[in-house]
Motif scaffolding. Sequence first.
Motif, PDB file in Angstrom:
ATOM      1  N   VAL A   1       0.876  -1.176   0.000  1.00 42.46           N
ATOM      2  CA  VAL A   1       0.000   0.000   0.000  1.00 42.46           C
ATOM      3  C   VAL A   1       0.917   1.232   0.000  1.00 42.46           C
ATOM      4  CG1 VAL A   1      -1.631   1.318   1.430  1.00 42.46           C
ATOM      5  CG2 VAL A   1      -1.923  -1.156   1.157  1.00 42.46           C
ATOM      6  N   PRO A   2       0.595   2.257  -0.785  1.00 44.71           N
ATOM      7  CA  PRO A   2       1.445   3.453  -0.778  1.00 44.71           C
ATOM      8  C   PRO A   2       1.654   4.001   0.634  1.00 44.71           C
ATOM      9  CG  PRO A   2      -0.142   3.581  -2.563  1.00 44.71           C
ATOM     10  CD  PRO A   2      -0.512   2.373  -1.739  1.00 44.71           C
ATOM     11  N   GLU A   3       2.879   4.323   0.945  1.00 41.31           N
ATOM     12  CA  GLU A   3       3.323   4.889   2.224  1.00 41.31           C
ATOM     13  C   GLU A   3       3.344   3.886   3.380  1.00 41.31           C
ATOM     14  OE1 GLU A   3       4.681   7.882   2.061  1.00 41.31           O
ATOM     15  OE2 GLU A   3       4.027   7.937  -0.028  1.00 41.31           O
ATOM     16  N   ALA A   4       2.885   2.658   3.149  1.00 43.15           N
ATOM     17  CA  ALA A   4       2.786   1.683   4.236  1.00 43.15           C
ATOM     18  C   ALA A   4       4.153   1.276   4.783  1.00 43.15           C
ATOM     19  CB  ALA A   4       2.018   0.446   3.780  1.00 43.15           C
ATOM     20  N   VAL A   5       5.109   1.024   3.926  1.00 44.76           N
ATOM     21  CA  VAL A   5       6.427   0.565   4.382  1.00 44.76           C
ATOM     22  C   VAL A   5       7.120   1.664   5.179  1.00 44.76           C
ATOM     23  CG1 VAL A   5       8.699  -0.202   3.622  1.00 44.76           C
ATOM     24  CG2 VAL A   5       6.637  -1.149   2.560  1.00 44.76           C
ATOM     25  N   SER A   6       7.061   2.874   4.690  1.00 41.41           N
ATOM     26  CA  SER A   6       7.644   4.007   5.414  1.00 41.41           C
ATOM     27  C   SER A   6       6.960   4.201   6.763  1.00 41.41           C
ATOM     28  CB  SER A   6       7.519   5.273   4.569  1.00 41.41           C
ATOM     29  OG  SER A   6       7.930   6.393   5.302  1.00 41.41           O
TER      30      SER A   6
ATOM     31  N   SER B   1       9.365 -10.368   4.564  1.00 42.23           N
ATOM     32  CA  SER B   1      10.816 -10.349   4.479  1.00 42.23           C
ATOM     33  C   SER B   1      11.296  -9.429   3.357  1.00 42.23           C
ATOM     34  CB  SER B   1      11.333 -11.769   4.260  1.00 42.23           C
ATOM     35  OG  SER B   1      12.719 -11.767   4.104  1.00 42.23           O
ATOM     36  N   CYS B   2      10.667  -9.516   2.203  1.00 37.61           N
ATOM     37  CA  CYS B   2      11.062  -8.727   1.035  1.00 37.61           C
ATOM     38  C   CYS B   2      10.803  -7.231   1.233  1.00 37.61           C
ATOM     39  CB  CYS B   2      10.311  -9.224  -0.191  1.00 37.61           C
ATOM     40  SG  CYS B   2      10.614  -8.271  -1.683  1.00 37.61           S
ATOM     41  N   HIS B   3       9.633  -6.877   1.747  1.00 31.20           N
ATOM     42  CA  HIS B   3       9.231  -5.470   1.834  1.00 31.20           C
ATOM     43  C   HIS B   3       9.625  -4.787   3.133  1.00 31.20           C
ATOM     44  CE1 HIS B   3       6.909  -5.285  -1.916  1.00 31.20           C
ATOM     45  NE2 HIS B   3       6.675  -6.567  -1.674  1.00 31.20           N
ATOM     46  N   LEU B   4       9.717  -5.542   4.212  1.00 29.47           N
ATOM     47  CA  LEU B   4      10.002  -4.925   5.512  1.00 29.47           C
ATOM     48  C   LEU B   4      11.369  -5.298   6.055  1.00 29.47           C
ATOM     49  CD1 LEU B   4       6.473  -5.346   7.116  1.00 29.47           C
ATOM     50  CD2 LEU B   4       7.396  -3.349   5.929  1.00 29.47           C
ATOM     51  N   GLY B   5      11.967  -6.353   5.521  1.00 32.77           N
ATOM     52  CA  GLY B   5      13.335  -6.703   5.855  1.00 32.77           C
ATOM     53  C   GLY B   5      13.538  -7.366   7.202  1.00 32.77           C
ATOM     54  N   ASP B   6      14.800  -7.392   7.610  1.00 31.43           N
ATOM     55  CA  ASP B   6      15.195  -8.096   8.824  1.00 31.43           C
ATOM     56  C   ASP B   6      14.575  -7.534  10.098  1.00 31.43           C
ATOM     57  OD1 ASP B   6      16.670  -9.973   7.485  1.00 31.43           O
ATOM     58  OD2 ASP B   6      18.555  -8.885   7.684  1.00 31.43           O
ATOM     59  N   ALA B   7      14.136  -6.291  10.061  1.00 29.18           N
ATOM     60  CA  ALA B   7      13.531  -5.692  11.258  1.00 29.18           C
ATOM     61  C   ALA B   7      12.272  -6.451  11.687  1.00 29.18           C
ATOM     62  CB  ALA B   7      13.193  -4.227  11.005  1.00 29.18           C
ATOM     63  N   THR B   8      11.706  -7.213  10.777  1.00 30.96           N
ATOM     64  CA  THR B   8      10.474  -7.935  11.092  1.00 30.96           C
ATOM     65  C   THR B   8      10.696  -9.416  11.375  1.00 30.96           C
ATOM     66  OG1 THR B   8      10.090  -8.232   8.741  1.00 30.96           O
ATOM     67  CG2 THR B   8       8.983  -6.375   9.804  1.00 30.96           C
ATOM     68  N   ARG B   9      11.947  -9.838  11.429  1.00 28.88           N
ATOM     69  CA  ARG B   9      12.219 -11.236  11.748  1.00 28.88           C
ATOM     70  C   ARG B   9      11.567 -11.556  13.100  1.00 28.88           C
ATOM     71  NH1 ARG B   9      15.341 -15.088   9.929  1.00 28.88           N
ATOM     72  NH2 ARG B   9      16.633 -13.842   8.575  1.00 28.88           N
TER      73      ARG B   9
END
Length: 144
Positions: free
Chosen positions: A48-53, A86-94
């Motif tokens: 969703v736009p702006e969701a990752v940020s 994993s792809c969109h939010l990265g290691d911070a979400t492990r």
Amino acid sequence: MKPILYIAMDDVLVDVASGLNFVAKEVVEKYAGRVAEIPGLFGKMDAVPEAVSAFRQLAERYDTYVVSTAPWDNPTAWSDKVSWVSCHLGDATRDRLVLTPTMSLLRGDILITATATDFTGEVITLGSAATPDWAAVLQRLIAD
């Protein structure tokens, strides 16, 4: 101790409808009325736009988790959701993805969702009049 914040995937972090753009027309027709069962669908969706940020900003101030359900009749949905996070939010979400059949099982302070829920804490509905977009959610949750 930081407040516990859950952020739902479907239509909050993930644009569910966008996944159909990556699936062959014949497959969509085959699964008419039950598109959530399309194998691989959940890994193909856009953010969703702006969701990752917004997620990253909230994760600095809250004990933040991603939460979702997955269709029982689509075994790839579970792994697709893990891959998407994993792809969109990265290691911070492990170790920060919670897959549950009902939000009532969650213990926490706040849930950001796009649909009605049985969560017992505060519910913020993305897309509602009060919080129509991520900018409004951030304004509500991040007081500087």
